[in-house]
Write a protein that holds these residues in place. Structure first.
Motif, PDB file in Angstrom:
ATOM      1  N   ILE A 163      35.721   9.296  52.573  1.00 29.54           N
ATOM      2  CA  ILE A 163      36.841   9.808  51.676  1.00 29.54           C
ATOM      3  C   ILE A 163      37.725   8.719  51.203  1.00 29.54           C
ATOM      4  N   ALA A 164      37.951   7.833  52.138  1.00 28.62           N
ATOM      5  CA  ALA A 164      38.787   6.731  51.589  1.00 28.62           C
ATOM      6  C   ALA A 164      38.532   6.060  50.599  1.00 28.62           C
ATOM      7  N   GLU A 165      37.249   5.599  50.691  1.00 30.19           N
ATOM      8  CA  GLU A 165      36.669   4.913  49.564  1.00 30.19           C
ATOM      9  C   GLU A 165      36.750   5.747  48.243  1.00 30.19           C
ATOM     10  N   ARG A 166      36.320   7.117  48.362  1.00 28.55           N
ATOM     11  CA  ARG A 166      36.147   7.935  47.206  1.00 28.55           C
ATOM     12  C   ARG A 166      37.395   8.171  46.563  1.00 28.55           C
ATOM     13  N   GLN A 167      38.681   8.240  47.375  1.00 24.07           N
ATOM     14  CA  GLN A 167      40.128   8.240  46.789  1.00 24.07           C
ATOM     15  C   GLN A 167      40.387   7.142  46.367  1.00 24.07           C
ATOM     16  N   ARG A 168      40.456   6.017  46.749  1.00 26.76           N
ATOM     17  CA  ARG A 168      40.262   4.890  46.115  1.00 26.76           C
ATOM     18  C   ARG A 168      39.754   4.747  44.668  1.00 26.76           C
ATOM     19  N   ALA A 169      38.634   5.051  44.609  1.00 24.59           N
ATOM     20  CA  ALA A 169      37.722   4.999  43.348  1.00 24.59           C
ATOM     21  C   ALA A 169      38.499   5.836  42.429  1.00 24.59           C
ATOM     22  N   LEU A 170      38.619   7.244  42.701  1.00 23.65           N
ATOM     23  CA  LEU A 170      39.336   8.112  41.926  1.00 23.65           C
ATOM     24  C   LEU A 170      40.655   7.403  41.528  1.00 23.65           C
ATOM     25  N   ILE A 171      41.608   6.951  42.343  1.00 19.86           N
ATOM     26  CA  ILE A 171      42.940   6.124  41.988  1.00 19.86           C
ATOM     27  C   ILE A 171      42.615   5.278  40.989  1.00 19.86           C
ATOM     28  N   GLU A 172      41.669   4.364  41.386  1.00 15.57           N
ATOM     29  CA  GLU A 172      41.584   3.342  40.701  1.00 15.57           C
ATOM     30  C   GLU A 172      41.110   3.500  39.145  1.00 15.57           C
TER      31      GLU A 172
ATOM     32  N   GLN B 203      26.916  19.950  59.408  1.00 21.45           N
ATOM     33  CA  GLN B 203      25.921  19.161  60.138  1.00 21.45           C
ATOM     34  C   GLN B 203      25.779  17.779  59.329  1.00 21.45           C
ATOM     35  N   PRO B 204      25.953  17.715  58.065  1.00 23.22           N
ATOM     36  CA  PRO B 204      25.468  16.532  57.398  1.00 23.22           C
ATOM     37  C   PRO B 204      26.095  15.265  58.157  1.00 23.22           C
ATOM     38  N   ASP B 205      27.329  15.439  58.669  1.00 17.20           N
ATOM     39  CA  ASP B 205      27.990  14.447  59.244  1.00 17.20           C
ATOM     40  C   ASP B 205      27.818  14.359  60.859  1.00 17.20           C
ATOM     41  N   GLY B 206      27.122  15.309  61.189  1.00 19.66           N
ATOM     42  CA  GLY B 206      27.255  15.686  62.481  1.00 19.66           C
ATOM     43  C   GLY B 206      28.141  16.174  63.379  1.00 19.66           C
ATOM     44  N   MET B 207      29.277  16.717  62.371  1.00 19.00           N
ATOM     45  CA  MET B 207      30.357  17.408  62.786  1.00 19.00           C
ATOM     46  C   MET B 207      30.157  18.970  62.885  1.00 19.00           C
ATOM     47  N   ILE B 208      29.405  19.266  63.846  1.00 18.00           N
ATOM     48  CA  ILE B 208      29.007  20.624  64.084  1.00 18.00           C
ATOM     49  C   ILE B 208      30.041  21.377  64.676  1.00 18.00           C
ATOM     50  N   GLY B 209      31.106  20.651  65.177  1.00 17.70           N
ATOM     51  CA  GLY B 209      32.237  21.457  65.982  1.00 17.70           C
ATOM     52  C   GLY B 209      33.156  21.875  65.100  1.00 17.70           C
ATOM     53  N   THR B 210      33.024  21.674  63.692  1.00 17.07           N
ATOM     54  CA  THR B 210      33.920  22.159  62.820  1.00 17.07           C
ATOM     55  C   THR B 210      33.568  23.410  62.332  1.00 17.07           C
ATOM     56  N   GLY B 211      32.378  23.804  62.742  1.00 18.46           N
ATOM     57  CA  GLY B 211      31.702  25.317  62.386  1.00 18.46           C
ATOM     58  C   GLY B 211      31.647  25.422  60.880  1.00 18.46           C
ATOM     59  N   ASN B 212      31.671  26.445  60.339  1.00 18.31           N
ATOM     60  CA  ASN B 212      31.543  26.573  58.680  1.00 18.31           C
ATOM     61  C   ASN B 212      33.042  25.954  58.172  1.00 18.31           C
ATOM     62  N   ARG B 213      32.541  25.190  57.331  1.00 20.91           N
ATOM     63  CA  ARG B 213      33.754  24.400  56.573  1.00 20.91           C
ATOM     64  C   ARG B 213      33.800  24.339  55.168  1.00 20.91           C
ATOM     65  N   VAL B 214      34.995  24.322  54.462  1.00 13.71           N
ATOM     66  CA  VAL B 214      34.887  23.977  53.067  1.00 13.71           C
ATOM     67  C   VAL B 214      36.024  22.964  52.951  1.00 13.71           C
ATOM     68  N   VAL B 215      35.647  22.004  52.129  1.00 17.68           N
ATOM     69  CA  VAL B 215      36.572  20.874  51.528  1.00 17.68           C
ATOM     70  C   VAL B 215      36.633  20.658  49.971  1.00 17.68           C
ATOM     71  N   ILE B 216      37.897  20.798  49.598  1.00 17.37           N
ATOM     72  CA  ILE B 216      38.344  20.815  48.205  1.00 17.37           C
ATOM     73  C   ILE B 216      38.955  19.631  47.879  1.00 17.37           C
ATOM     74  N   ASP B 217      38.518  19.043  46.648  1.00 13.41           N
ATOM     75  CA  ASP B 217      38.857  17.747  46.339  1.00 13.41           C
ATOM     76  C   ASP B 217      40.233  18.207  45.170  1.00 13.41           C
ATOM     77  N   HIS B 218      41.412  17.948  45.323  1.00 12.14           N
ATOM     78  CA  HIS B 218      42.529  18.318  44.490  1.00 12.14           C
ATOM     79  C   HIS B 218      42.694  17.243  43.420  1.00 12.14           C
ATOM     80  N   GLY B 219      41.925  16.125  43.345  1.00 11.11           N
ATOM     81  CA  GLY B 219      42.012  15.405  42.631  1.00 11.11           C
ATOM     82  C   GLY B 219      43.253  14.249  42.444  1.00 11.11           C
ATOM     83  N   VAL B 220      43.604  13.744  41.493  1.00  9.89           N
ATOM     84  CA  VAL B 220      44.578  12.506  41.304  1.00  9.89           C
ATOM     85  C   VAL B 220      45.752  12.939  40.585  1.00  9.89           C
ATOM     86  N   ILE B 221      46.858  12.789  41.103  1.00  7.71           N
ATOM     87  CA  ILE B 221      48.117  13.178  40.363  1.00  7.71           C
ATOM     88  C   ILE B 221      48.819  11.807  40.392  1.00  7.71           C
ATOM     89  N   GLY B 222      49.164  11.191  39.392  1.00 13.16           N
ATOM     90  CA  GLY B 222      50.024  10.042  39.296  1.00 13.16           C
ATOM     91  C   GLY B 222      48.996   8.761  40.107  1.00 13.16           C
TER      92      GLY B 222
END
Length: 466
Positions: free
Chosen positions: A273-282, A388-407
């Motif tokens: 996520i850090a790499e993705r957000q750096r790329a988005l910011i760049e 499951q993709p990251d082995g994070m089964i402890g999270t249960g059902n999850r949703v992740v939302i990208d709110h993009g870049v502002i400034g």
């Protein structure tokens, strides 16, 4: 549930990279003190309530481990009260035993007094009997002989009476002795009556003291029985505490392996996520620089055509973007049961990582299962799965939302333990749009929403953005 739109629409970018997982887990419990020794008879309910507090405070505890942690906490909370109850009971035993001992001593003293009075009464009675016998003899002989009998010569201290005068003198002496004997008898009788009264009082005192001693013995036995019961509770609590602690210690290697796996997944997700957000910011920075360069070029051409001085070129802003610019609203209507931040390992609990605690990486909303969860701002869904993709089964059902870049800031939000979700990867959502429902999936033993905010590749306190 629609919130106000942000000042500028975020730049959205699709990605299939992982999402930041919850922070390092700690198998510890913040002792709330809600349980006491009085709840020993309702321990099951107390443990279940404490288990819920464990899950509200710490993320990703499996049910068995969280119950053992709750049991350990309950036992540790109840033990001081039980030990105090035992000390109080032993104090009552000591007091009761002291009272019994004191009463026993008083009974013995009263009995000794009774024996002394009884012996004195017997002695006085014997003296009275002797005196009465002497008086009787004097009276009888004087009546029969009309004078002083010769048998009293020894008693009178004379060898005999040779004349009437001597006889009369002896008679007077006999009468005086008789009167003296009567007076002595009266005194002895008064003394005897007084001794009898004292004896009766002592007998009554002995009776009362024995009754008190018997009652004190009963109370002492009751105190001893109570102390034995309290000791049994203490012994049981100590045994149960040791068993719960041993169970957690036995599970420690398994738990550490699970936590290590979760930590590895967390590190990977954080890096992604850090790499993705750096790329988005760049990318957003380059696009903004290109926009400014184009605007400056057009302004310079316009000035040249109109024979005006060239305007001062616009430069990109370097001021950090205020996170509030994303305009986040609360994703669910519920109170917050657990905040963001470092959690120290409470004394008496097991520190599985050896770091003294862990970071609670989000905030928990104490919502019941089935409560709607809404997008807090406009964004794009880039995760909607079971973790499951990251082995994070402890999270249960999850949703992740990208709110993009502002400034110059990029934001993502995470939603864990959902019963279900109603969005899919790549879907654009508006602020206030339904995305799923609160649940207790994954390593969770109670309904709640775990909500995280990832700003510029780092987990931050959501309260600073809401």
């Amino acid at each position: 549930m629609v919130s106000a739109q942000p000042a500028a629409r975020p730049v959205l970018r699709k990605t299939t990279a992982g999402v930041v997982a919850s922070a390092v887990l700690a198998m510890t419990l913040a002792f709330s003190g809600t349980a006491s020794a009085d709840e020993l008879d309702d321990r099951k309910a107390a443990i279940e309530a404490e288990q819920q507090k464990v899950q509200e405070t710490y993320e990703y505890l499996d049910a068995e481990t969280s119950r053992k942690v709750a049991e350990l906490a309950i036992y540790q909370q109840q033990l001081p009260g039980a030990q105090q109850a035992l000390a109080d009971a032993e104090g009552r035993v000591s007091a009761a035993a002291g009272k019994v001992s004191a009463l026993t001593d008083r009974v013995a003293l009263a009995q000794e007094t009774r024996n002394t009075i009884t012996a004195q009464i017997q002695q006085d009675q014997a003296a009275m009997d002797d005196t009465e016998e002497v008086i009787g003899q004097i009276a009888a002989q004087a009546y029969k002989s009309g004078g002083v009998p010769s048998s009293f010569s020894l008693m009178l201290g004379a060898d005999g009476a040779d004349s009437l005068t001597d006889s009369m003198g002896l008679a007077e002496q006999v009468l005086r002795n008789q009167n003296a004997a009567m007076q002595q008898l009266s005194q002895q009788n008064a003394t005897n009556v007084n001794s009898e009264a004292r004896l009766a009082a002592v007998e009554e005192e002995i009776s009362n003291l024995k009754a008190q001693a018997e009652a004190a013995l009963v109370l002492e036995q009751e105190a001893r029985d109570s102390a034995a019961a309290e000791k049994a509770k203490v012994d049981a609590l100590i045994e149960q505490t040791a068993a719960a602690n041993a169970a957690l210690e036995a599970r420690k290697p398994v738990i550490q392996a699970q936590l290590a796996s979760l930590e590895t997944a967390k590190a990977k997700a954080t890096a992604d996520i850090a790499e993705r957000q750096r790329a988005l910011i760049e990318k957003a920075r380059k696009e903004e620089e290109a926009r400014i360069a184009e605007a400056n070029r057009r302004a310079a051409e316009e000035a040249a055509r109109n024979n005006r001085p060239a305007p001062v070129p616009e430069v990109p802003s370097v001021t950090p973007t205020n996170p509030s610019a994303f305009g986040l609203s609360h994703p669910v209507q519920a109170s917050i049961s657990s905040g963001f931040g470092w959690r120290a390992t409470p004394p008496g609990s097991i520190d599985f990582f050896g770091t003294g605690g862990y970071l609670h990486s989000g905030i928990d909303f104490a919502a019941s299962c089935g409560t709607p969860v809404y997008a807090p701002a406009v964004g794009e869904v880039y995760r909607a799965d079971q973790g499951q993709p990251d082995g994070m089964i402890g999270t249960g059902n999850r949703v992740v939302i990208d709110h993009g870049v502002i400034g110059n800031s990029a934001l993502a939000t995470n939603y864990y333990h959902l019963t279900s979700f109603v969005v899919s990867v790549g879907q654009l959502v508006n602020a206030g749009q339904l995305i799923g429902y609160v649940g207790t999936t994954g390593n969770s033993t109670g309904c709640h929403l775990h909500f995280e905010t990832v700003l510029n590749g780092a987990l931050v306190d959501p309260m600073g953005l809401l």
